[in-house]
Enzyme design. Structure first.
Site, PDB file in Angstrom:
ATOM      1  N   HIS A  84       0.831  -1.201   0.000  1.00 59.56           N
ATOM      2  CA  HIS A  84       0.000   0.000   0.000  1.00 59.56           C
ATOM      3  C   HIS A  84       0.866   1.250   0.000  1.00 59.56           C
ATOM      4  O   HIS A  84       0.603   2.209  -0.724  1.00 59.56           O
ATOM      5  CB  HIS A  84      -0.921   0.013   1.221  1.00 59.56           C
ATOM      6  CG  HIS A  84      -1.794  -1.200   1.343  1.00 59.56           C
ATOM      7  ND1 HIS A  84      -2.673  -1.585   0.346  1.00 59.56           N
ATOM      8  CD2 HIS A  84      -1.935  -2.114   2.331  1.00 59.56           C
ATOM      9  CE1 HIS A  84      -3.326  -2.672   0.743  1.00 59.56           C
ATOM     10  NE2 HIS A  84      -2.880  -3.005   1.929  1.00 59.56           N
ATOM     11  N   LYS A 136       1.676 -10.896  -6.877  1.00 63.57           N
ATOM     12  CA  LYS A 136       2.590 -11.984  -7.210  1.00 63.57           C
ATOM     13  C   LYS A 136       1.870 -13.003  -8.096  1.00 63.57           C
ATOM     14  O   LYS A 136       0.653 -13.111  -8.070  1.00 63.57           O
ATOM     15  CB  LYS A 136       3.093 -12.669  -5.940  1.00 63.57           C
ATOM     16  CG  LYS A 136       3.897 -11.755  -5.026  1.00 63.57           C
ATOM     17  CD  LYS A 136       4.374 -12.496  -3.791  1.00 63.57           C
ATOM     18  CE  LYS A 136       5.218 -11.588  -2.898  1.00 63.57           C
ATOM     19  NZ  LYS A 136       5.685 -12.303  -1.685  1.00 63.57           N
TER      20      LYS A 136
END
Length: 234
Positions: free
Chosen positions: A5, A93
């Site tokens: 974030h 990912k």
């Protein structure tokens, strides 16, 4: 993965900040803080977290881990320049490709010679793994009919092996006391103010398959066609 974030906010502050009055380090940092102060605090409806299928079987991962491997954000900047322009950021990912790029979608033009409006023109700035600047524009398709097609004009630049990598440059700045790219205390406080309400598992984890662009729930926070899926041969 709180760092996801915060890194996304760092990217946004570099993109959307106003030009500083000069290139003094503190004046540049002032503009980054000013941009963060204009960003609305995130709520659960602005965030989608994901975890790729099979992550819980990775070595060292707890069987009930709620750590995300994917996050998508919808950010609103309440400044006179950016009010009403949504910023969509995602990172994860096990996605199809690994790239870092910014895509600026321009406002669509109205339909003039067909029933459906033409696709958005856009600019694309790719930072990694290769350097690219691209512009997509509508041009007339070959033939007698007045039909358009989207064409991408692209400029690429090969990396200089002598050029410093991003982390090498940061380490060099740290050793020389150059603070341009490092967060000041007021910047850190604003960044935490923005992301704090969505931490501590405030939003659910959605599964997605490796090799995809994340969970389907991500479409709930973006406008139709907002994501531009990167394509690379590398």
């Amino acid at each position: 993965m709180v760092q996801n974030h915060l890194l996304q906010l760092q990217l946004l502050s570099n993109i959307a900040m106003e030009p500083p009055p000069n290139i003094e380090i503190e004046r540049v940092r002032d503009e980054k803080v000013k941009l963060l102060r204009s960003i609305r605090t995130l709520g659960p409806d602005d965030v989608v977290r994901g975890q790729f299928a099979g992550y819980l079987k990775e070595p060292g991962v707890k069987a009930d881990s709620q750590v995300e491997t994917y996050v998508a954000l919808r950010l609103s900047v309440d400044s006179w320049r950016w009010r009403g322009v949504p910023f969509y950021i995602r990172a994860g990912k096990s996605l199809p490709v690994t790239v870092t790029e910014v895509v600026v979608n321009l406002r669509p033009t109205p339909a003039q010679f067909s029933e459906a409006p033409p696709p958005n023109n856009y600019f694309r700035f790719r930072v990694t793994p290769n350097l690219e600047i691209a512009a997509a524009v509508m041009v007339k398709a070959p033939g007698d009919e007045f039909l358009g097609r989207s064409t991408q004009l692209m400029v690429t630049d090969s990396s200089d092996p002598q050029e410093l990598e991003a982390y090498e440059e940061l380490l060099g700045d740290a050793m020389h006391g150059i603070q341009m790219h490092f967060a000041r205390q007021d910047y850190v406080e604003e960044a935490w103010r923005i992301v704090d309400p969505i931490l501590d598992n405030a939003t659910p984890i959605h599964l997605y398959n490796p090799g995809t662009w994340g969970p389907s729930e991500v479409n709930s926070i973006v406008a139709a066609g907002a994501w531009a899926d990167p394509v690379t041969s590398r």
